[in-house]
Motif scaffolding. Sequence first.
Motif, PDB file in Angstrom:
ATOM      1  N   UNK A  24       0.832  -1.201   0.000  1.00 35.28           N
ATOM      2  CA  UNK A  24       0.000   0.000   0.000  1.00 35.28           C
ATOM      3  C   UNK A  24       0.873   1.259   0.000  1.00 35.28           C
ATOM      4  N   UNK A  25       1.982   1.205   0.737  1.00 34.35           N
ATOM      5  CA  UNK A  25       2.843   2.391   0.823  1.00 34.35           C
ATOM      6  C   UNK A  25       3.420   2.764  -0.546  1.00 34.35           C
ATOM      7  N   UNK A  26       3.831   1.767  -1.329  1.00 33.65           N
ATOM      8  CA  UNK A  26       4.377   2.067  -2.646  1.00 33.65           C
ATOM      9  C   UNK A  26       3.278   2.439  -3.636  1.00 33.65           C
ATOM     10  N   UNK A  27       2.075   1.899  -3.432  1.00 36.58           N
ATOM     11  CA  UNK A  27       0.948   2.317  -4.275  1.00 36.58           C
ATOM     12  C   UNK A  27       0.646   3.805  -4.073  1.00 36.58           C
ATOM     13  N   UNK A  73      10.867  -2.114  -6.324  1.00 35.23           N
ATOM     14  CA  UNK A  73      11.376  -0.877  -5.731  1.00 35.23           C
ATOM     15  C   UNK A  73      11.098   0.304  -6.647  1.00 35.23           C
ATOM     16  N   UNK A  74      10.914   1.449  -6.023  1.00 30.31           N
ATOM     17  CA  UNK A  74      10.879   2.712  -6.748  1.00 30.31           C
ATOM     18  C   UNK A  74      12.293   3.280  -6.645  1.00 30.31           C
ATOM     19  N   UNK A  75      12.975   3.384  -7.781  1.00 31.92           N
ATOM     20  CA  UNK A  75      14.370   3.831  -7.802  1.00 31.92           C
ATOM     21  C   UNK A  75      14.401   5.315  -8.151  1.00 31.92           C
ATOM     22  N   UNK A  76      14.959   6.104  -7.243  1.00 28.00           N
ATOM     23  CA  UNK A  76      15.014   7.557  -7.417  1.00 28.00           C
ATOM     24  C   UNK A  76      16.472   7.989  -7.519  1.00 28.00           C
ATOM     25  N   UNK A 111      -0.099  -1.220  13.444  1.00 29.65           N
ATOM     26  CA  UNK A 111      -0.821   0.057  13.427  1.00 29.65           C
ATOM     27  C   UNK A 111      -1.310   0.346  12.017  1.00 29.65           C
ATOM     28  N   UNK A 112      -1.930   1.511  11.821  1.00 31.37           N
ATOM     29  CA  UNK A 112      -2.447   1.869  10.504  1.00 31.37           C
ATOM     30  C   UNK A 112      -1.355   2.432   9.604  1.00 31.37           C
ATOM     31  N   UNK A 113      -0.125   2.526  10.116  1.00 28.45           N
ATOM     32  CA  UNK A 113       0.992   2.996   9.291  1.00 28.45           C
ATOM     33  C   UNK A 113       1.347   1.941   8.246  1.00 28.45           C
ATOM     34  N   UNK A 114       1.700   2.406   7.049  1.00 26.49           N
ATOM     35  CA  UNK A 114       2.274   1.519   6.038  1.00 26.49           C
ATOM     36  C   UNK A 114       3.693   2.000   5.792  1.00 26.49           C
ATOM     37  N   UNK A 115       4.658   1.226   6.246  1.00 18.57           N
ATOM     38  CA  UNK A 115       6.050   1.663   6.205  1.00 18.57           C
ATOM     39  C   UNK A 115       6.745   1.198   4.936  1.00 18.57           C
ATOM     40  N   UNK A 116       7.697   2.005   4.514  1.00 18.07           N
ATOM     41  CA  UNK A 116       8.637   1.576   3.492  1.00 18.07           C
ATOM     42  C   UNK A 116      10.028   1.779   4.040  1.00 18.07           C
ATOM     43  N   UNK A 117      10.947   0.893   3.657  1.00 15.36           N
ATOM     44  CA  UNK A 117      12.341   1.148   4.024  1.00 15.36           C
ATOM     45  C   UNK A 117      13.049   1.676   2.778  1.00 15.36           C
ATOM     46  N   UNK A 118      13.999   2.553   2.986  1.00 17.98           N
ATOM     47  CA  UNK A 118      14.700   3.178   1.872  1.00 17.98           C
ATOM     48  C   UNK A 118      16.184   2.850   1.972  1.00 17.98           C
TER      49      UNK A 118
END
Length: 348
Positions: A24-27, A73-76, A111-118
């Motif tokens: 969900x976080x990446x969406x 992954x989203x590559x920036x 929790x309701x958080x959707x985490x991403x690691x970078x």
Amino acid sequence: YPSEFLMQKITEDNQIPVHLRVSVSLQYVAGLKGRALVEFFHNNIAEVENEELRHLMWSSVLFYKTPNVEVMACVLLSTKAIYFLLDDSFIHADEQQSDFWNKENSDCENSSFHLSCCFVLKLNDLQSVNVGLFDQYFRITGHSADHIVTCLTRDSYNTHTFIQQLMAVLSLLARTPSPEPVDKDFYSEFGSKTTGKMENYELIHSSRVKFIYPNEEEIGDLAFLVAEKMDGLTNLPSLNILLYVLAFQVNHVEGSAQNTSSLQPKTLILTSSDLFLFDEDYISYPLPEFAKEPPKRDKYQLADGRRIRDLDRVLMGYQTYPQALTFVFDDVQNQDLMQNLTLDHFGE
């Protein structure tokens, strides 16, 4: 900064490949457009105030420490670093490598958080970039095992665009110039006097980062390997590799709530007489300089192989890219031809 052209470009590039699922976080990230995307980068990802976002790409990635876990992954790419925004599920995918990722936010799991690691790879730490066969993937190498990442773009255009953008950004880095090279002739530049083998083609950027491209010998080695797997059915000189492509094999999962299918990464190789599926190691080869021992598995492992003359028909899906193909072979006796063919064609 940012220019209208840049905002339009990163908005167009900000699309998750339809065949791959993400959290969900990446969406949420994929739903951002234009200025909102640039602001998101500066507020949540950028480490320095004055760095600029230059390029965005969605790709599957592999890490040297976790070679069996392919993750979206989203590559920036910015003027200071390459950022890999990953699914939070990746941290738990390989428990053996838990020390590789800091689990500081484990209390947020329910929790309701959707985490991403970078994952951050600073451009100053970048040492080399290895481009895979036919630009299907590329490997970025830093100064340690923690800083080796392969981007499986499965698309020569995306690979080419990212490499071009990376070279442009590296040109902005202020590094002390290398000493002037001594003029060398062609043979001393590319040939090794001890082995007589041609080395891979290297381009050393002004930032001293090496860009390494495969040479023709790599195709020759691959053809030899394929001929070995064919059990001497074909003589090597007439064997031509017509197609090399990174694809997915679709395995239907029956009995699940929805009739879902899992995608297994495979390397598809087509010759004039056979069709092969290989499990390829995209991250360990060529060996990084600090590697103490060779990788545990070979670069190519045969997963399946079929003779073209046994091909009965090819079924094509009607969806847009990526296209689904079903190859139906008639070399299996007394079995439903439409089921998943995993019989070892070259076994006993």
